[in-house]
Design a protein around this motif. Structure first.
Motif, mmCIF file in Angstrom:
data_model
loop_
_atom_site.group_PDB
_atom_site.id
_atom_site.type_symbol
_atom_site.label_atom_id
_atom_site.label_comp_id
_atom_site.label_asym_id
_atom_site.label_seq_id
_atom_site.Cartn_x
_atom_site.Cartn_y
_atom_site.Cartn_z
ATOM 1 N N VAL A 1 0.832 -1.215 0.000
ATOM 2 C CA VAL A 1 0.000 0.000 0.000
ATOM 3 C C VAL A 1 0.864 1.262 0.000
ATOM 4 O O VAL A 1 0.577 2.221 -0.716
ATOM 5 N N ALA A 2 1.949 1.246 0.773
ATOM 6 C CA ALA A 2 2.823 2.422 0.878
ATOM 7 C C ALA A 2 3.757 2.574 -0.314
ATOM 8 O O ALA A 2 4.420 3.608 -0.456
ATOM 9 N N GLY A 3 3.830 1.555 -1.167
ATOM 10 C CA GLY A 3 4.726 1.636 -2.315
ATOM 11 C C GLY A 3 6.178 1.378 -1.968
ATOM 12 O O GLY A 3 7.077 1.744 -2.729
ATOM 13 N N THR A 4 6.425 0.730 -0.829
ATOM 14 C CA THR A 4 7.797 0.458 -0.399
ATOM 15 C C THR A 4 8.156 -1.019 -0.520
ATOM 16 O O THR A 4 9.214 -1.437 -0.053
ATOM 17 N N THR A 5 7.309 -1.805 -1.152
ATOM 18 C CA THR A 5 7.553 -3.240 -1.255
ATOM 19 C C THR A 5 8.755 -3.543 -2.151
ATOM 20 O O THR A 5 9.026 -2.809 -3.110
ATOM 21 N N SER A 6 9.429 -4.614 -1.825
ATOM 22 C CA SER A 6 10.513 -5.095 -2.686
ATOM 23 C C SER A 6 10.021 -6.244 -3.568
ATOM 24 O O SER A 6 10.776 -6.792 -4.357
ATOM 25 N N SER A 7 8.742 -6.589 -3.450
ATOM 26 C CA SER A 7 8.176 -7.669 -4.250
ATOM 27 C C SER A 7 8.121 -7.280 -5.720
ATOM 28 O O SER A 7 7.544 -6.257 -6.093
ATOM 29 N N PHE A 8 8.686 -8.127 -6.550
ATOM 30 C CA PHE A 8 8.641 -7.916 -7.993
ATOM 31 C C PHE A 8 7.200 -7.794 -8.480
ATOM 32 O O PHE A 8 6.898 -7.010 -9.375
ATOM 33 N N TYR A 9 6.305 -8.550 -7.868
ATOM 34 C CA TYR A 9 4.930 -8.635 -8.343
ATOM 35 C C TYR A 9 4.063 -7.442 -7.956
ATOM 36 O O TYR A 9 2.963 -7.289 -8.478
ATOM 37 N N PHE A 10 4.541 -6.596 -7.053
ATOM 38 C CA PHE A 10 3.731 -5.467 -6.608
ATOM 39 C C PHE A 10 4.439 -4.123 -6.748
ATOM 40 O O PHE A 10 3.971 -3.132 -6.214
ATOM 41 N N THR A 11 5.546 -4.090 -7.448
ATOM 42 C CA THR A 11 6.176 -2.797 -7.736
ATOM 43 C C THR A 11 5.459 -2.186 -8.929
ATOM 44 O O THR A 11 4.871 -2.882 -9.747
ATOM 45 N N GLY A 12 5.467 -0.887 -9.010
ATOM 46 C CA GLY A 12 4.828 -0.205 -10.125
ATOM 47 C C GLY A 12 3.315 -0.232 -10.085
ATOM 48 O O GLY A 12 2.667 -0.133 -11.122
ATOM 49 N N LEU A 13 2.725 -0.335 -8.908
ATOM 50 C CA LEU A 13 1.263 -0.368 -8.815
ATOM 51 C C LEU A 13 0.613 0.904 -9.335
ATOM 52 O O LEU A 13 -0.516 0.874 -9.800
ATOM 53 N N ASP A 14 1.326 2.020 -9.253
ATOM 54 C CA ASP A 14 0.739 3.276 -9.707
ATOM 55 C C ASP A 14 0.395 3.227 -11.189
ATOM 56 O O ASP A 14 -0.444 3.996 -11.662
ATOM 57 N N ASP A 15 1.020 2.318 -11.929
ATOM 58 C CA ASP A 15 0.719 2.176 -13.347
ATOM 59 C C ASP A 15 -0.552 1.380 -13.604
ATOM 60 O O ASP A 15 -1.124 1.459 -14.691
ATOM 61 N N ILE A 16 -1.007 0.599 -12.595
ATOM 62 C CA ILE A 16 -2.174 -0.258 -12.827
ATOM 63 C C ILE A 16 -3.327 -0.036 -11.858
ATOM 64 O O ILE A 16 -4.432 -0.495 -12.108
ATOM 65 N N ILE A 17 -3.081 0.682 -10.772
ATOM 66 C CA ILE A 17 -4.127 0.948 -9.778
ATOM 67 C C ILE A 17 -4.511 2.415 -9.850
ATOM 68 O O ILE A 17 -3.649 3.288 -9.898
ATOM 69 N N GLU A 18 -5.789 2.678 -9.835
ATOM 70 C CA GLU A 18 -6.260 4.058 -9.813
ATOM 71 C C GLU A 18 -5.757 4.738 -8.539
ATOM 72 O O GLU A 18 -5.787 4.130 -7.468
ATOM 73 N N PRO A 19 -5.309 5.986 -8.635
ATOM 74 C CA PRO A 19 -4.762 6.673 -7.449
ATOM 75 C C PRO A 19 -5.705 6.660 -6.248
ATOM 76 O O PRO A 19 -5.255 6.496 -5.112
ATOM 77 N N GLU A 20 -7.011 6.794 -6.478
ATOM 78 C CA GLU A 20 -7.947 6.812 -5.350
ATOM 79 C C GLU A 20 -8.096 5.436 -4.698
ATOM 80 O O GLU A 20 -8.551 5.328 -3.565
ATOM 81 N N ASP A 21 -7.714 4.381 -5.406
ATOM 82 C CA ASP A 21 -7.800 3.034 -4.849
ATOM 83 C C ASP A 21 -6.542 2.613 -4.110
ATOM 84 O O ASP A 21 -6.569 1.657 -3.332
ATOM 85 N N ARG A 22 -5.451 3.299 -4.343
ATOM 86 C CA ARG A 22 -4.149 2.894 -3.780
ATOM 87 C C ARG A 22 -4.196 2.731 -2.258
ATOM 88 O O ARG A 22 -3.626 1.803 -1.711
ATOM 89 N N PHE A 23 -4.861 3.630 -1.571
ATOM 90 C CA PHE A 23 -4.885 3.595 -0.109
ATOM 91 C C PHE A 23 -6.257 3.199 0.436
ATOM 92 O O PHE A 23 -6.551 3.398 1.599
#
Length: 157
Positions: free
Chosen positions: A124-146
């Motif tokens: 959620v915070a965008g600090t993950t080191s997981s390959f599968y969850f980096t770059g979420l801002d490209d696929i998740i709407e900003p209002e859904d991120r948090f």
């Protein structure tokens, strides 16, 4: 399920219930009326699926090579189908269980030496080191991120 669950997971479920974090990660919940989101049902289903894959020759991750280790699912990624598990080792307290991800459409595994709540926070915070969850801002709407959406929004429970 035959095991005590980690305290951080219990606190998450007590505070939020099951549901969707960051528009992407479903948190499984004991007692959910939807079997796809119910912790005990998914534990049984995933054990069966993984046993069939391993019997068919798919490699087990190295984290599961020692005796008595099992996986218990606690979440999955919407759309991608990645499953998030605890690595449950004999004589290891639930608070020390770590996360391992199995990619949804392939044989790859990714271990994360953190608890499920820390894993969720990092995504959620965008600090993950997981390959599968980096770059979420490209696929998740900003209002859904948090945003957290409880199961009741989807299933009327």
């Amino acid at each position: 399920m035959g095991t005590v669950l980690p305290a951080d997971y219990k606190r998450l479920v007590e505070a939020y219930g099951g549901g969707l974090f960051a528009g992407m990660i479903w948190l499984l919940e004991p007692g959910c009326p939807d079997p796809m989101l119910e912790l005990v049902a998914q534990t049984a289903e995933r054990e069966e699926i993984l046993a069939e894959l391993w019997e068919a020759g798919e490699d087990k991750p190295s984290e599961l090579q020692e005796g008595g280790v099992r996986l218990v699912p606690w979440g999955f990624a919407e759309g991608a189908g990645h499953y998030l598990y605890w690595v449950v080792r004999p004589d290891v307290e639930p608070e020390e269980w770590t996360v391992i991800l199995n990619e949804g459409r392939g044989p790859l595994w990714e271990a994360s030496p953190v608890s499920c709540s820390q894993f969720l926070l990092d995504v959620v915070a965008g600090t993950t080191s997981s390959f599968y969850f980096t770059g979420l801002d490209d696929i998740i709407e900003p209002e859904d991120r948090f945003r957290f959406a409880p199961n009741s929004e989807f299933h009327g429970t």
